[in-house]
Design a protein around this motif. Structure first.
Motif, PDB file in Angstrom:
ATOM      1  N   ILE A 180      37.149  -0.601  37.694  1.00  0.00           N
ATOM      2  CA  ILE A 180      35.819  -0.975  38.193  1.00  0.00           C
ATOM      3  C   ILE A 180      35.970  -1.623  39.564  1.00  0.00           C
ATOM      4  N   SER A 181      35.189  -1.143  40.521  1.00  0.00           N
ATOM      5  CA  SER A 181      35.232  -1.698  41.887  1.00  0.00           C
ATOM      6  C   SER A 181      33.886  -2.311  42.216  1.00  0.00           C
ATOM      7  N   ILE A 182      33.932  -3.560  42.693  1.00  0.00           N
ATOM      8  CA  ILE A 182      32.687  -4.258  43.052  1.00  0.00           C
ATOM      9  C   ILE A 182      32.849  -4.882  44.439  1.00  0.00           C
ATOM     10  N   HIS A 183      31.712  -5.148  45.060  1.00  0.00           N
ATOM     11  CA  HIS A 183      31.734  -5.776  46.388  1.00  0.00           C
ATOM     12  C   HIS A 183      31.392  -7.252  46.325  1.00  0.00           C
ATOM     13  N   GLU A 184      30.666  -7.620  45.265  1.00  0.00           N
ATOM     14  CA  GLU A 184      30.249  -9.018  45.188  1.00  0.00           C
ATOM     15  C   GLU A 184      31.388  -9.856  44.613  1.00  0.00           C
ATOM     16  N   GLY A 185      31.216 -11.173  44.644  1.00  0.00           N
ATOM     17  CA  GLY A 185      32.283 -12.037  44.141  1.00  0.00           C
ATOM     18  C   GLY A 185      31.711 -13.176  43.321  1.00  0.00           C
ATOM     19  N   ARG A 186      30.852 -12.822  42.358  1.00  0.00           N
ATOM     20  CA  ARG A 186      30.266 -13.905  41.545  1.00  0.00           C
ATOM     21  C   ARG A 186      31.273 -14.341  40.487  1.00  0.00           C
ATOM     22  N   LYS A 187      31.028 -15.548  39.976  1.00  0.00           N
ATOM     23  CA  LYS A 187      31.929 -16.118  38.984  1.00  0.00           C
ATOM     24  C   LYS A 187      32.035 -15.219  37.747  1.00  0.00           C
ATOM     25  N   ARG A 188      33.242 -14.916  37.318  1.00  0.00           N
ATOM     26  CA  ARG A 188      33.495 -14.126  36.107  1.00  0.00           C
ATOM     27  C   ARG A 188      32.656 -12.837  36.083  1.00  0.00           C
ATOM     28  N   GLN A 189      32.467 -12.261  37.255  1.00  0.00           N
ATOM     29  CA  GLN A 189      31.497 -11.163  37.363  1.00  0.00           C
ATOM     30  C   GLN A 189      31.845  -9.957  36.495  1.00  0.00           C
ATOM     31  N   VAL A 190      33.110  -9.527  36.532  1.00  0.00           N
ATOM     32  CA  VAL A 190      33.454  -8.309  35.790  1.00  0.00           C
ATOM     33  C   VAL A 190      33.282  -8.555  34.291  1.00  0.00           C
ATOM     34  N   ARG A 191      33.767  -9.696  33.818  1.00  0.00           N
ATOM     35  CA  ARG A 191      33.634  -9.999  32.382  1.00  0.00           C
ATOM     36  C   ARG A 191      32.158 -10.049  31.984  1.00  0.00           C
ATOM     37  N   ARG A 192      31.334 -10.657  32.853  1.00  0.00           N
ATOM     38  CA  ARG A 192      29.912 -10.771  32.527  1.00  0.00           C
ATOM     39  C   ARG A 192      29.207  -9.417  32.590  1.00  0.00           C
ATOM     40  N   MET A 193      29.661  -8.556  33.506  1.00  0.00           N
ATOM     41  CA  MET A 193      29.038  -7.213  33.590  1.00  0.00           C
ATOM     42  C   MET A 193      29.302  -6.426  32.306  1.00  0.00           C
ATOM     43  N   PHE A 194      30.546  -6.510  31.829  1.00  0.00           N
ATOM     44  CA  PHE A 194      30.841  -5.789  30.575  1.00  0.00           C
ATOM     45  C   PHE A 194      30.097  -6.431  29.411  1.00  0.00           C
ATOM     46  N   SER A 195      30.027  -7.749  29.433  1.00  0.00           N
ATOM     47  CA  SER A 195      29.323  -8.427  28.357  1.00  0.00           C
ATOM     48  C   SER A 195      27.840  -7.998  28.334  1.00  0.00           C
ATOM     49  N   ALA A 196      27.274  -7.767  29.524  1.00  0.00           N
ATOM     50  CA  ALA A 196      25.862  -7.347  29.612  1.00  0.00           C
ATOM     51  C   ALA A 196      25.637  -5.981  28.966  1.00  0.00           C
ATOM     52  N   ILE A 197      26.696  -5.155  28.848  1.00  0.00           N
ATOM     53  CA  ILE A 197      26.507  -3.864  28.161  1.00  0.00           C
ATOM     54  C   ILE A 197      27.132  -3.905  26.762  1.00  0.00           C
TER      55      ILE A 197
END
Ligand code: URA
Length: 238
Positions: A180-197
Motif C-alpha cells: 500500500i502506497s500513501i502520500h499522507e502521514g497521519r498517525k497510524r494511518q495504514v493500520r487505521r485504513m485497514f481497520s476502517a475496512i
C-alpha cells in the motif's frame, strides 16, 4: 539575519515548531540573554545562540541517514517510560542533533529517515510535499475485493477521508500480503485504513520513502545517504 527558530532548527536543536517551543519555554538565549519572543532575529555569523546554556552552531554539513527499524522501538530520541528508542540504533554521540523524520509505530519495521537538518525534516514532512511512502502489510484473516477498492478510493477515518491509495495484493488468500502506497502521514494511518475496512494489520513494514528504498540494508542497521540521494529526495519533495 534569520529568525531564531530557524537558527535553532538549522542547528539541529529541533524541528521549526519544536524550536518555537524551546524559545517559549525560556531555554534559548542570545548573547547571554534569555529570549522568549518568537520573532527574534539573529545574525548567524556574530550572535551567540545557546540552548540550555550551551552554545549551538549551524553545521552546514547536514548528516542524513536511513535506518531499517526493527519492531519494539519507539520513534523518539528519549522515552520518559524507559522503552527502547530508535536513538539506540543511530550514531547519536557523533551527531547529537539527529532526529527522526516522521515516525513508525513501536511494532512497525522498515525505512526511517533521520537528519540533522531541521529544514529538510520540515520540508519532507509537510503535507503539501506529497512524499509517497510504500508499506507491506500482513493482514490477519481475509481481505475482500470490495475492501481493496475502498482503500483505493479513500476511506473515512476519525480525522477525515484519506486520499486514494495505491494497493496491490502481493499474496492472496488467508492472511494476505498487501502493498500500500500513501502520500499522507497521519498517525497510524495504514493500520487505521485497514481497520476502517474491517481488517487487522498483523505486521507492517515500510519499504520506501519518496525516492529512497531500503534495498539490502539489514534490520537494525543504518547507512548515510549519498549527496545524490539527498538531492533527488528533496527535489522530488519540494
Ligand atoms: N502507518 C501506520 O499505521 N503505522 C506506521 O508505523 C506507519 C504508517
Amino acid at each position: 539575519m534569520m529568525r531564531l527558530s530557524r537558527y535553532l532548527a538549522r542547528a539541529g536543536a529541533s524541528s521549526r515548531r519544536g524550536s518555537e517551543r524551546l524559545i517559549l519555554d525560556g531555554r534559548v538565549s542570545v548573547n547571554g540573554q534569555v529570549v522568549r519572543e518568537l520573532g527574534t532575529k539573529v545574525d548567524e555569523d556574530s550572535d551567540c545562540v545557546s540552548l540550555d546554556g550551551k552554545q549551538i552552531f549551524i553545521d552546514n554539513s547536514a548528516f542524513t541517514i536511513m535506518l531499517n527499524k526493527p519492531a519494539g522501538y519507539v520513534t523518539t530520541m528519549h522515552d520518559p517510560q524507559g522503552r527502547p528508542t530508535v536513538a539506540e540504533l543511530v550514531p547519536i554521540s557523533a551527531h547529537p542533533a539527529l532526529f527522526p523524520v516522521g515516525r513508525l509505530d513501536f511494532n512497525t519495521t522498515g525505512l526511517l529517515l533521520f537528519t540533522t537538518d531541521g529544514d529538510m525534516g520540515n520540508a519532507l514532512l509537510h503535507p503539501s510535499r506529497n512524499v509517497e511512502k510504500t508499506y507491506i502489510a500482513r493482514i490477519s484473516g481475509n481481505l475482500s475485493d470490495a475492501g481493496v477498492s475502498l482503500l483505493r478510493e479513500g476511506v473515512l477515518l476519525d480525522d477525515g477521508m484519506t486520499a486514494p491509495a495505491k494497493v496491490e495484493v502481493l499474496q492472496a488468500g488467508k492472511n494476505p500480503l498487501v502493498s500500500i502506497s500513501i502520500h499522507e502521514g497521519r498517525k497510524r494511518q495504514v493500520r487505521r485504513m485497514f481497520s476502517a475496512i474491517g481488517c487487522h494489520v498483523e505486521e507492517l513494514h515500510r519499504l520506501s520513502f519518496g525516492s529512497l528504498c531500503l534495498d539490502d540494508l539489514q534490520e537494525g542497521c543504518w547507512r548515510e545517504l549519498t549527496d545524490a540521494e539527498v538531492h533527488t529526495l528533496l527535489n522530488n519533495a519540494r
